[in-house]
Design a protein around this motif. Structure first.
Motif, PDB file in Angstrom:
ATOM      1  N   ASN A   1      73.599  63.966 -69.846  1.00 36.63           N
ATOM      2  CA  ASN A   1      73.969  64.552 -70.000  1.00 36.63           C
ATOM      3  C   ASN A   1      73.388  65.796 -69.139  1.00 36.63           C
ATOM      4  OD1 ASN A   1      76.717  62.931 -69.743  1.00 36.63           O
ATOM      5  ND2 ASN A   1      77.306  64.006 -72.024  1.00 36.63           N
TER       6      ASN A   1
ATOM      7  N   THR B   1      85.872  63.195 -66.557  1.00 36.91           N
ATOM      8  CA  THR B   1      85.086  63.337 -66.348  1.00 36.91           C
ATOM      9  C   THR B   1      84.990  63.902 -64.597  1.00 36.91           C
ATOM     10  OG1 THR B   1      83.205  61.936 -66.086  1.00 36.91           O
ATOM     11  CG2 THR B   1      85.236  61.124 -64.779  1.00 36.91           C
TER      12      THR B   1
ATOM     13  N   ARG C   1      82.192  63.979 -63.079  1.00 36.18           N
ATOM     14  CA  ARG C   1      80.488  63.661 -62.063  1.00 36.18           C
ATOM     15  C   ARG C   1      81.082  62.170 -61.434  1.00 36.18           C
ATOM     16  NH1 ARG C   1      77.048  59.947 -63.984  1.00 36.18           N
ATOM     17  NH2 ARG C   1      78.165  59.932 -66.570  1.00 36.18           N
TER      18      ARG C   1
ATOM     19  N   PHE D   1      74.702  71.767 -76.453  1.00 32.84           N
ATOM     20  CA  PHE D   1      75.681  71.199 -77.421  1.00 32.84           C
ATOM     21  C   PHE D   1      75.273  70.950 -78.681  1.00 32.84           C
ATOM     22  CE2 PHE D   1      77.565  69.511 -73.284  1.00 32.84           C
ATOM     23  CZ  PHE D   1      78.456  69.548 -73.628  1.00 32.84           C
TER      24      PHE D   1
HETATM   25  P1  ADP Z   1      80.689  60.942 -68.421  1.00 32.82           P
HETATM   26  O1  ADP Z   1      79.024  61.734 -67.876  1.00 32.82           O
HETATM   27  O2  ADP Z   1      81.144  59.652 -67.736  1.00 32.82           O
HETATM   28  O3  ADP Z   1      81.638  62.227 -67.145  1.00 32.82           O
HETATM   29  P2  ADP Z   1      80.669  62.813 -70.968  1.00 32.82           P
HETATM   30  O4  ADP Z   1      82.261  62.401 -71.230  1.00 32.82           O
HETATM   31  O5  ADP Z   1      79.396  62.242 -71.539  1.00 32.82           O
HETATM   32  O6  ADP Z   1      81.065  61.286 -69.846  1.00 32.82           O
HETATM   33  O7  ADP Z   1      81.058  63.898 -69.847  1.00 32.82           O
HETATM   34  C1  ADP Z   1      82.636  64.495 -69.859  1.00 32.82           C
HETATM   35  C2  ADP Z   1      82.413  66.029 -68.620  1.00 32.82           C
HETATM   36  O8  ADP Z   1      81.249  67.004 -69.570  1.00 32.82           O
HETATM   37  C3  ADP Z   1      81.227  65.266 -67.818  1.00 32.82           C
HETATM   38  O9  ADP Z   1      81.797  64.640 -66.446  1.00 32.82           O
HETATM   39  C4  ADP Z   1      80.889  66.590 -66.961  1.00 32.82           C
HETATM   40  O10 ADP Z   1      81.652  67.554 -66.177  1.00 32.82           O
HETATM   41  C5  ADP Z   1      80.592  68.155 -68.827  1.00 32.82           C
HETATM   42  N1  ADP Z   1      79.356  67.766 -69.478  1.00 32.82           N
HETATM   43  C6  ADP Z   1      79.115  67.524 -70.146  1.00 32.82           C
HETATM   44  N2  ADP Z   1      77.721  67.797 -70.345  1.00 32.82           N
HETATM   45  C7  ADP Z   1      77.743  68.401 -69.094  1.00 32.82           C
HETATM   46  C8  ADP Z   1      76.011  69.256 -69.229  1.00 32.82           C
HETATM   47  N3  ADP Z   1      74.791  69.236 -69.717  1.00 32.82           N
HETATM   48  N4  ADP Z   1      76.482  70.043 -68.554  1.00 32.82           N
HETATM   49  C9  ADP Z   1      77.252  70.173 -67.625  1.00 32.82           C
HETATM   50  N5  ADP Z   1      78.714  69.250 -67.872  1.00 32.82           N
HETATM   51  C10 ADP Z   1      78.689  68.914 -68.989  1.00 32.82           C
END
Ligand code: ADP
Length: 255
Positions: free
Chosen positions: A154, A205, A207, A241
């Motif tokens: 991430n 999400t 992304r 995190f």
């Molecule tokens: P995915 O990667 O499939 O979107 P995740 O549950 O890993 O699913 O993450 C959910 C959402 O949290 C991401 O789509 C993003 O918006 C946000 N996110 C997670 N980690 C980060 C990070 N390091 N920086 C910015 N946004 C993040």
């Protein structure tokens, strides 16, 4: 050269074992199936609650029929909740608690970084590890790997959204009161305030091509090891995190 090839092959095998490819595909299929299954109860809830509003607007209000419609809606809501509970169970790793053993957090962090080394290099990111965890933590090594891999992945996605010169990735180890933590801190665009409470929700999400299951899964895995995963206050910019796990007892055999 040979050594490099061997390292690359081992990395590919590891990535495969971590299920990065297979697991995500399987989850995509699972998610599509779930979306399909959820559609029906949600449509029924909508129809029933709308009917209830209409019945209550009648003069005089048809309260008995409205109540029946609301009850039908709540049965459907329960069905939708069951579908989601099933999804959660299918992504959990049952028995994680039994597989716990002393693990050196720093070594686990280094291994996770090693696995992502080609992607880090391509993005021009040189990760820094700071602090120390002192004693090993008590963790299921595979679950821990999955969490670290997801958090780093991430962070990499986030870093790719800022200019190459501004990409920083820090892994901070800390120990406090029988627990040790590892924070993954990136200098990416960060998480907008309205999204912050939602990042651990399944299917949240932002992304393209994301499933929104990574953090939800990591949180479940952390909890199954008596640990926790939290989103920290924005460190100026970027996202942080923190994974916290119990330390292994001082007399436990080393990792
Ligand atoms: P995915 O990667 O499939 O979107 P995740 O549950 O890993 O699913 O993450 C959910 C959402 O949290 C991401 O789509 C993003 O918006 C946000 N996110 C997670 N980690 C980060 C990070 N390091 N920086 C910015 N946004 C993040």
């Amino acid at each position: 050269m040979l050594v490099q090839q061997r390292v690359a092959r081992r990395r590919a095998e590891e990535l495969l074992r971590l299920g990065q490819v297979g697991r995500l595909n399987a989850m995509g299929e699972l998610a599509a199936g779930m979306a399909h299954e959820l559609n029906q109860p949600l449509t029924a809830i909508l129809a029933n609650t709308r009917a209830a509003v209409r019945l209550l607007d009648d003069e005089p209000p048809a309260t008995d029929s409205a109540r029946a419609a609301m009850e039908a809606a709540s049965v459907q809501a329960r069905r939708a909740a069951d579908v989601l509970a099933r999804l959660r169970r299918s992504v959990e790793r049952p028995g994680s608690a039994e597989r716990r053993q002393p693990v050196a957090l720093r070594a686990a962090a280094e291994a996770a970084l090693h696995l992502l080394e080609p992607r880090l290099r391509a993005a021009g990111v040189r990760p820094r590890i700071e602090g120390e965890a002192r004693r090993p933590v008590l963790a299921d090594p595979v679950a821990l790997e999955q969490i670290l891999h997801n958090l780093l992945s991430n962070a990499l996605h986030a870093l790719q959204r800022v200019p190459a010169g501004e990409r920083r990735l820090t892994l901070r180890l800390e120990a406090h009161a029988g627990r040790a933590s590892l924070s993954v801190i990136d200098s990416g665009p960060g998480i907008p305030a309205p999204d912050r409470p939602r990042v651990f929700e399944p299917f949240f999400t932002t992304r393209a091509g994301g499933l929104g299951l990574g953090l939800s899964l990591c949180e479940t895995l952390a909890a199954s090891m008596d640990g926790r995963l939290e989103l920290l206050e924005p460190p100026g910019r970027g996202a942080a995190f923190r994974l916290t796990l119990p330390q292994a007892p001082a007399d436990a055999p080393g990792p």
